[in-house]
Scaffold this active site. Structure first.
Site, mmCIF file in Angstrom:
data_model
loop_
_atom_site.group_PDB
_atom_site.id
_atom_site.type_symbol
_atom_site.label_atom_id
_atom_site.label_comp_id
_atom_site.label_asym_id
_atom_site.label_seq_id
_atom_site.Cartn_x
_atom_site.Cartn_y
_atom_site.Cartn_z
ATOM 1 N N LYS A 55 17.725 20.052 76.627
ATOM 2 C CA LYS A 55 18.138 21.110 76.893
ATOM 3 C C LYS A 55 16.937 21.830 76.813
ATOM 4 O O LYS A 55 16.372 23.429 76.827
ATOM 5 C CB LYS A 55 19.729 22.079 76.910
ATOM 6 C CG LYS A 55 20.895 21.096 76.840
ATOM 7 C CD LYS A 55 21.795 22.361 76.660
ATOM 8 C CE LYS A 55 22.592 21.357 76.325
ATOM 9 N NZ LYS A 55 22.412 21.192 74.488
ATOM 10 N N LYS B 127 13.076 12.401 73.429
ATOM 11 C CA LYS B 127 15.279 12.935 74.031
ATOM 12 C C LYS B 127 15.084 14.475 75.451
ATOM 13 O O LYS B 127 14.423 15.033 74.901
ATOM 14 C CB LYS B 127 16.024 13.221 72.882
ATOM 15 C CG LYS B 127 17.033 13.006 72.976
ATOM 16 C CD LYS B 127 18.057 13.386 72.001
ATOM 17 C CE LYS B 127 18.502 15.013 72.207
ATOM 18 N NZ LYS B 127 19.651 14.827 71.298
ATOM 19 N N LYS C 101 14.816 19.878 62.941
ATOM 20 C CA LYS C 101 14.735 21.338 64.211
ATOM 21 C C LYS C 101 14.245 22.605 63.394
ATOM 22 O O LYS C 101 13.559 23.702 63.707
ATOM 23 C CB LYS C 101 16.295 21.552 64.461
ATOM 24 C CG LYS C 101 16.597 20.802 65.329
ATOM 25 C CD LYS C 101 17.997 21.830 65.647
ATOM 26 C CE LYS C 101 18.756 20.604 66.954
ATOM 27 N NZ LYS C 101 19.368 21.277 67.638
#
Ligand code: AQP
Length: 342
Positions: free
Chosen positions: A208, A205, A113
């Site tokens: 969201k 993956k 991230k």
């Protein structure tokens, strides 16, 4: 015998999708009868990446309503919002002060991230696993359902509890035996670990935060939108759907989704679709998705029609959660030597 306690949560970082449902919430529903279950909306985690304050409260309420719509039953489970129980933030601080920095720097999710955010990366993102450890340890959870991506974080929570709190600060009883301050949780590996991949890239993956809306099916997408997204999903030039071909990640993902949504075994789905072209398969998958989500969407509408209903569940959950969490927090405060609160 008390039932084993389980804790889990989802971040209100946007609309919940099929991955969150099939990989997490659906499994929680099955645990409610056999386990003492705590499910929270982890809003403090949601602000570890840049967030929109105008959306946070609504996304938190929507996420909680979706838990209920997916079958989480407030009579059997404790449903609450993480930030409503202040002990989460407080224990995270206490654990921060005993957790070595290099334990956090090697977390894979942080590295992944952080790369995306460059020099905007926050201390909160680095600290995410300590907050997660606080979430789990506050409830004396026996078991934590974890997917592959969260295994490293659970390991960290175990190490903090065992090596940094119990080993250093546990009080001793009259016989000199140490009394653990925190329970060391075990991972709950679920039998059918569904990992749902993106509709636009079978190797990534479903997420969201993917900026491409077409990469995911959100649980509240209307039927036409579901059909459109599936129609546009990435395919390959080969006839016939199959599992396990590394050259065909999209076929593997969409066939797996079909099996889960249509309630078929993987063998049955593979057999049924082995000779199908994409043009025949996609409408079938779209129909299975629409039908599987229909009852979830209906129940969601019911929950949201009564404006105070979800808030009432969350208030009750907060009270139950806080009672347990505050007791654990007090044990840690005492073990660390703080002056008792009046
Ligand atoms: N694609 C997925 N397949 C299977 N399980 C998934 N989960 C998430 N995506 C998939 C599971 O959902 C739970 C909650 O996830 P989270 O919101 O805490 O964070 P996440 O895993 O980072 O989910 P997202 O959708 O990818 O959110 P963003 O984009 O905000 O980071 C977890 O149990 C997770 O395994």
């Amino acid at each position: 015998m008390p039932r084993p306690r389980v804790l889990s949560g989802v971040q209100p970082t946007g609309a919940l999708h099929l991955g969150n449902w099939l990989g997490a919430i659906r499994n929680w529903v099955d645990l409610q009868d056999s386990h003492d279950t705590y499910f929270c909306v982890v809003d403090l985690h949601a602000i570890t990446v840049p967030h929109d304050p105008a959306r946070l409260a609504e996304d938190t309420l929507t996420t909680a309503a979706l838990y209920l719509a997916c079958g989480i039953d407030p009579q059997r489970a404790t449903v609450f919002v993480q930030s409503h129980v202040a002990a989460h933030s407080e224990l995270a601080w206490l654990l921060n002060c005993v957790t070595p920095l290099n334990w956090l720097e090697r977390m894979i999710q942080f590295k992944e991230k952080a790369i995306k955010q460059g020099d905007q990366v926050s201390v909160g993102l680095l600290d995410y696993p300590v907050l997660m450890a606080a979430d789990i340890l506050l409830y004396d959870a026996d078991l934590v359902p974890v997917g592959e991506d969260q295994k490293q974080h659970l390991e960290l929570a175990r190490d903090i509890a065992q090596q940094r709190i119990n080993a250093r600060f546990a009080p001793r009883d009259a016989a000199g035996e140490s009394i653990p301050v925190l329970k060391v949780p075990e991972p709950l590996i679920l039998k059918e670990g569904a990992r749902v991949m993106s509709l636009t890239d079978g190797t990534a993956k479903m997420s969201k935060s993917d900026p491409n809306e077409g990469s995911r099916i959100s649980l509240l997408d209307p039927p036409e939108l579901i059909t459109k997204k599936i129609k546009r999903a990435k395919t390959d030039p080969t006839m016939g759907l199959e599992f396990g071909n590394p050259e065909r990640p999209e076929a593997d993902n969409l066939l797996g989704l079909y099996a889960l949504l249509a309630g078929k075994t993987r063998d049955q789905a593979a057999q049924d679709c082995a000779a199908m072209g994409w043009g025949q398969f996609k409408p079938l998958l779209a129909e299975a998705a629409v039908e599987a989500l229909r009852p979830v969407q209906q129940r969601y509408e019911q929950w949201r029609q009564d404006s105070g209903a979800v808030a009432a569940v969350l208030r009750e959950g907060e009270a139950k959660a806080a009672a347990v969490a505050n007791e654990t927090l007090e044990r840690v405060r005492q073990a660390l030597g703080f002056l008792p609160r009046s």
